[in-house]
Design an enzyme around this catalytic site. Structure first.
Site, short mmCIF file in Angstrom:
data_model
loop_
_atom_site.label_atom_id
_atom_site.label_comp_id
_atom_site.label_asym_id
_atom_site.label_seq_id
_atom_site.Cartn_x
_atom_site.Cartn_y
_atom_site.Cartn_z
N ASP A 1 26.70 34.17 44.93
CA ASP A 1 27.23 34.86 43.77
C ASP A 1 27.30 33.79 42.66
OD1 ASP A 1 28.72 36.74 42.16
OD2 ASP A 1 30.53 35.65 42.72
N LEU A 2 27.37 34.20 41.41
CA LEU A 2 27.39 33.22 40.32
C LEU A 2 28.81 32.94 39.81
CD1 LEU A 2 25.77 31.50 38.23
CD2 LEU A 2 25.59 33.56 36.84
N ASP A 3 29.42 33.99 39.22
CA ASP A 3 30.75 33.83 38.61
C ASP A 3 31.79 33.52 39.68
OD1 ASP A 3 30.19 34.73 35.75
OD2 ASP A 3 29.41 36.43 36.87
N THR B 1 33.04 31.40 35.03
CA THR B 1 32.91 32.15 33.77
C THR B 1 34.05 33.15 33.59
OG1 THR B 1 31.38 33.45 35.04
CG2 THR B 1 30.42 32.04 33.35
N LYS C 1 37.26 40.67 38.70
CA LYS C 1 36.28 39.75 39.28
C LYS C 1 35.27 40.50 40.16
CE LYS C 1 38.80 35.47 38.92
NZ LYS C 1 39.53 34.39 39.57
N GLY C 2 34.01 40.25 39.90
CA GLY C 2 32.95 40.89 40.70
C GLY C 2 32.68 42.34 40.31
N ARG D 1 30.41 45.50 34.24
CA ARG D 1 30.91 45.54 32.87
C ARG D 1 31.54 46.90 32.53
NH1 ARG D 1 26.46 44.13 28.58
NH2 ARG D 1 26.09 42.55 30.17
N SER E 1 24.00 38.26 41.77
CA SER E 1 25.13 38.42 40.85
C SER E 1 25.09 39.78 40.14
CB SER E 1 25.07 37.31 39.79
OG SER E 1 25.93 37.60 38.72
N ALA E 2 26.29 40.30 39.85
CA ALA E 2 26.39 41.57 39.11
C ALA E 2 26.12 41.37 37.63
CB ALA E 2 27.78 42.15 39.30
N SER E 3 26.13 40.12 37.18
CA SER E 3 26.05 39.87 35.74
C SER E 3 24.66 40.04 35.16
CB SER E 3 26.53 38.44 35.44
OG SER E 3 26.32 38.16 34.07
N ASN F 1 23.99 38.69 32.45
CA ASN F 1 23.82 37.45 31.68
C ASN F 1 23.47 36.25 32.57
OD1 ASN F 1 24.60 38.36 28.92
ND2 ASN F 1 26.50 38.89 29.97
N LYS G 1 28.50 45.99 43.69
CA LYS G 1 29.24 45.57 44.88
C LYS G 1 30.51 46.41 44.94
CE LYS G 1 27.71 40.83 43.92
NZ LYS G 1 28.08 39.49 43.47
N GLU H 1 30.72 34.19 48.29
CA GLU H 1 31.38 35.12 47.37
C GLU H 1 32.84 34.79 47.12
OE1 GLU H 1 31.61 37.63 45.42
OE2 GLU H 1 29.60 38.41 45.40
N ASP H 2 33.28 34.98 45.87
CA ASP H 2 34.70 34.78 45.56
C ASP H 2 35.44 36.11 45.41
OD1 ASP H 2 33.36 35.42 43.13
OD2 ASP H 2 35.12 34.73 42.02
C1 G6P Z 1 30.42 39.33 37.58
C2 G6P Z 1 31.82 38.99 37.07
C3 G6P Z 1 32.45 40.19 36.41
C4 G6P Z 1 31.52 40.79 35.36
C5 G6P Z 1 30.21 41.18 35.99
C6 G6P Z 1 29.20 41.72 34.97
O1 G6P Z 1 30.54 40.13 38.72
O2 G6P Z 1 32.63 38.52 38.12
O3 G6P Z 1 33.66 39.77 35.81
O4 G6P Z 1 32.10 41.91 34.74
O5 G6P Z 1 29.62 40.02 36.60
O6 G6P Z 1 28.87 40.70 34.08
P1 G6P Z 1 28.09 40.90 32.71
O7 G6P Z 1 27.78 39.50 32.26
O8 G6P Z 1 26.84 41.68 33.01
O9 G6P Z 1 28.98 41.63 31.78
MG MG Z 2 32.12 36.22 41.63
#
Ligand code: G6P
Ligand code: MG
Length: 213
Positions: free
Chosen positions: A10-12, A18, A46-47, A50, A115-117, A119, A146, A170-171
């Site tokens: 996982d990233l964040d 972040t 967390k996780g 958006r 990662s769910a992000s 970004n 997730k 994973e955190d």
């Molecule tokens: C991760 C973070 C979340 C965040 C999600 C989406 O899972 O832990 O806090 O909301 O990614 O990130 P994004 O950068 O796409 O808004």
């Molecule tokens: Mg995380």
């Protein structure tokens, strides 16, 4: 946990922290709508994707918005968030993260980001660690958040490794659940009382060594 052929990270909260930037941007949004929320409430984000994060926050403020308005608010938050992550430097990689991912690669273990992000690429580029991952699966490539295992299953597939030979780092509780739902091993990063479903919990990747796999 023997026979591990791939590590999916996982990233964040695992590679980089972040969460503080997400918190600042979400708080700015909440403040602009006339309310605030605590760092403890932020833990629940967390996780979480958006859109879902925004829905939780609006709920805390007792505010109802149409779907179109929600989209606009999520975009505003992301603009503020991206402004902050654009300033990130390699110094922000969490202790031991780069070293552990590299030690996996040196040992012939495949590595992926899960990662769910949306970004993720920007962050990896700012940290200068894109090359450390054989596959990158992020929020742009999945449709189910997730604890659905989609992100990790796609990672395993991209690496060509069956789930039972993969371990996920994973955190977030939802992330540990996603790994287990995908038939993978899970190593929690954080508090063993919170991440009790994981096979092993460490405080950070600085504590990880290959013999723990
Ligand atoms: C991760 C973070 C979340 C965040 C999600 C989406 O899972 O832990 O806090 O909301 O990614 O990130 P994004 O950068 O796409 O808004
Ligand atoms: Mg995380």
């Amino acid at each position: 946990m023997n026979n591990i052929k791939a590590c999916i990270f996982d990233l964040d909260g695992v590679i980089v922290d972040t969460a503080i930037y997400h918190y600042k941007a979400w708080r700015r949004l909440a403040n602009s709508l006339g309310f605030d929320f605590t760092e403890q409430q932020n833990e629940q984000l967390k996780g979480v994707s958006r859109v879902r994060s925004l829905q939780l926050i609006l709920g805390w403020g007792g505010i109802t918005k149409t779907e179109a308005e929600q989209e606009q608010l999520a975009t505003q938050k992301n603009t503020w968030y991206v402004e902050m992550i654009n300033q990130m430097t390699p110094a922000e990689i969490l202790p031991g993260a780069r070293e552990f991912v590299q030690s996996c690669r040196d040992a012939g273990i495949k590595t992926a980001l899960g990662s769910a992000s949306k970004n993720s690429m920007t962050i990896l580029e700012k940290l200068q660690i894109v090359h450390l991952f054989d596959a990158i699966i992020d929020g742009n490539k999945v449709t189910k958040a997730k604890p659905d295992p989609e992100v990790f299953l796609k990672g395993a597939e991209a690496l060509g490794i069956e789930p039972q030979y993969c371990v996920v780092f994973e955190d977030a509780i939802a992330g540990v659940e996603a790994a287990k739902a995908g038939g993978m091993k899970a190593i929690g990063i954080g508090d063993p009382k919170v991440l009790y479903e994981a096979d092993l919990v460490v405080s950070g990747l600085k504590e990880m060594t290959l013999d723990k796999l």
